[in-house]
Design an enzyme around this catalytic site. Structure first.
Site, mmCIF file in Angstrom:
data_model
loop_
_atom_site.group_PDB
_atom_site.id
_atom_site.type_symbol
_atom_site.label_atom_id
_atom_site.label_comp_id
_atom_site.label_asym_id
_atom_site.label_seq_id
_atom_site.Cartn_x
_atom_site.Cartn_y
_atom_site.Cartn_z
ATOM 1 N N HIS A 208 4.915 -44.974 -22.196
ATOM 2 C CA HIS A 208 6.101 -44.386 -21.460
ATOM 3 C C HIS A 208 5.913 -42.972 -21.568
ATOM 4 C CE1 HIS A 208 8.318 -48.127 -20.964
ATOM 5 N NE2 HIS A 208 7.917 -48.486 -21.998
ATOM 6 N N HIS B 18 0.233 -49.694 -21.003
ATOM 7 C CA HIS B 18 1.712 -49.706 -21.298
ATOM 8 C C HIS B 18 2.053 -48.616 -22.243
ATOM 9 C CE1 HIS B 18 5.637 -52.006 -21.604
ATOM 10 N NE2 HIS B 18 5.730 -51.227 -22.363
ATOM 11 N N GLU C 97 10.535 -59.478 -24.674
ATOM 12 C CA GLU C 97 10.207 -58.659 -25.680
ATOM 13 C C GLU C 97 11.777 -58.778 -26.639
ATOM 14 O OE1 GLU C 97 10.788 -54.557 -24.582
ATOM 15 O OE2 GLU C 97 10.071 -53.673 -26.643
ATOM 16 N N HIS D 244 8.902 -55.105 -17.821
ATOM 17 C CA HIS D 244 9.140 -55.616 -19.485
ATOM 18 C C HIS D 244 10.005 -56.999 -19.551
ATOM 19 C CE1 HIS D 244 8.393 -51.536 -19.920
ATOM 20 N NE2 HIS D 244 8.450 -51.544 -21.395
ATOM 21 N N ASP E 142 2.800 -47.907 -26.034
ATOM 22 C CA ASP E 142 4.204 -48.125 -25.734
ATOM 23 C C ASP E 142 4.473 -46.893 -25.866
ATOM 24 O OD1 ASP E 142 6.461 -49.246 -24.723
ATOM 25 O OD2 ASP E 142 6.990 -50.560 -26.434
ATOM 26 N N ASP E 143 5.229 -46.251 -26.920
ATOM 27 C CA ASP E 143 5.755 -45.007 -27.296
ATOM 28 C C ASP E 143 5.138 -44.321 -28.788
ATOM 29 O OD1 ASP E 143 7.912 -45.111 -25.056
ATOM 30 O OD2 ASP E 143 8.705 -46.954 -26.434
HETATM 31 ZN ZN LIG Z 1 7.721 -50.440 -22.944
#
Ligand SMILES: [Zn+2]
Length: 339
Positions: free
Chosen positions: A19, A17, A201, A198, A279-280
């Site tokens: 991006h 996961h 969350e 997603h 994630d990021d």
């Molecule tokens: Zn994400």
């Protein structure tokens, strides 16, 4: 005996996961800022890093769009992808399934196909230079509605099994419920896309249940708020649907106010199928190695449980059986040599 920090840094990892648009390197982003005329407030890497220190969600969105303006040519995507994967390979990520969302760049005058081809070319170059293989997941954004998402899925269809492996769903989980995307997911599945979304969350258990029941997803992005509903927990345990957990991201976006409040350990103790992801990374000041360190140092997971979590990621991946076995034995080899 090596210390745990060294082991966590060098152990083979799998990322499920992440991006690409949120996984740029500061060095490469600075080169793009300079390439496109600079920004008076950004004179060096430190200025750039300061800009990306997470303050709150509106600031996150603002900096997200600020950086997007510097991705103007296909080459920018090719090189950024390459640098992001290099960064993962340096952390011994041997396999990654990463999201990309080319539609964010339509306003920069870029077409989906040119971004897709550039991204795949960056992946291929990284695969030939480093020990990392990568599958791409097209992340359609909830906010644009169901009709456009079908069009978007069709735009990336020519690259299915030729760079792209799956479909994901991001964006505003509260105002755009999963059930609206039932048709695009049904179609995508019949065409051979692997499915994740997603959910759980920003929104609660209902959103996760919808992703499972209506979209027939194979994994859930985040899914941590499932902990609020014991019936849903039972279902996720029974079906062993993997959750792509991103702990630091959840703290930064204020889903939980502190690591102590994060339900990772509870979800694990409930017998759910958990994976660890970043994630990021630069947006949240984290990386995949750091996420495992948190699990070890803050949540008290032993190194053997850390190994188990990396094996979970292989099992939760969209790889075929033969490749799963290959990565699992690669991970086993590393740990066997330690003992
Ligand atoms: Zn994400």
């Amino acid at each position: 005996m090596k210390n745990s920090r060294t082991i966590i840094a060098e152990m083979p990892k799998v990322e499920l996961h992440l991006h690409l648009e949120g996984a740029f390197t500061f060095e490469y982003l600075l080169s793009l800022v300079e390439k496109y005329g600079g920004d008076p407030n950004i004179k060096n890497i430190q200025d750039l890093k300061n800009l990306f220190i997470f303050r709150d969600f509106p600031h996150f969105i603002k900096t997200w769009y600020w950086k997007n303006q510097f991705f103007r040519e296909p080459l920018d995507f090719e090189e950024s992808t390459y640098q992001s994967l290099k960064k993962l390979a340096e952390q011994n990520v041997v396999y990654a399934e990463v999201f990309y969302s080319p539609w964010d760049f339509e306003k920069n005058g870029l077409r989906t196909e040119e971004i897709t081809e550039a991204t795949i070319s960056g992946i291929r170059r990284a695969e030939s230079d480093f020990n990392i293989k990568t599958g791409l997941i097209a992340d359609i954004v909830r906010n644009y509605g169901a009709e456009r998402s079908i069009k978007r899925m069709e735009e990336v269809l020519p690259y299915l099994n030729n760079g792209i492996i799956g479909l994901g769903l991001g964006g505003n989980e509260i105002d755009f419920p999963a059930k609206d995307f039932k048709e695009v997911y049904r179609k995508a599945k019949s065409l051979g896309f692997r499915l994740t979304a997603h959910a759980g969350e920003a929104a609660g258990p209902k959103s996760v249940r919808e992703a499972v029941d209506e979209l027939k997803v194979e994994r859930i992005g985040h899914g941590v708020r499932s902990i609020e509903d014991p019936v849903l927990i039972d279902m996720l345990r029974t079906k062993q649907i993997p959750l792509e957990v991103c702990i630091t991201s959840n703290i930064c976006t204020k889903i939980y106010s502190s690591f102590e409040d994060h339900p990772f350990k509870k979800l694990f103790d409930e017998g759910l199928f958990l994976t660890v992801n970043s994630d990021d990374p630069p947006m949240f000041g984290s990386d995949i190695t750091g996420e495992f360190q948190i699990i070890h140092e803050k949540f008290g997971f032993s190194l053997s449980l850390i190994k188990e979590l990396t094996i979970n990621s292989v099992n939760a991946s969209f790889l075929d059986r033969e490749n799963k076995e290959k990565y699992k034995s690669f991970i086993d080899d590393y740990w066997d040599k330690l003992n």
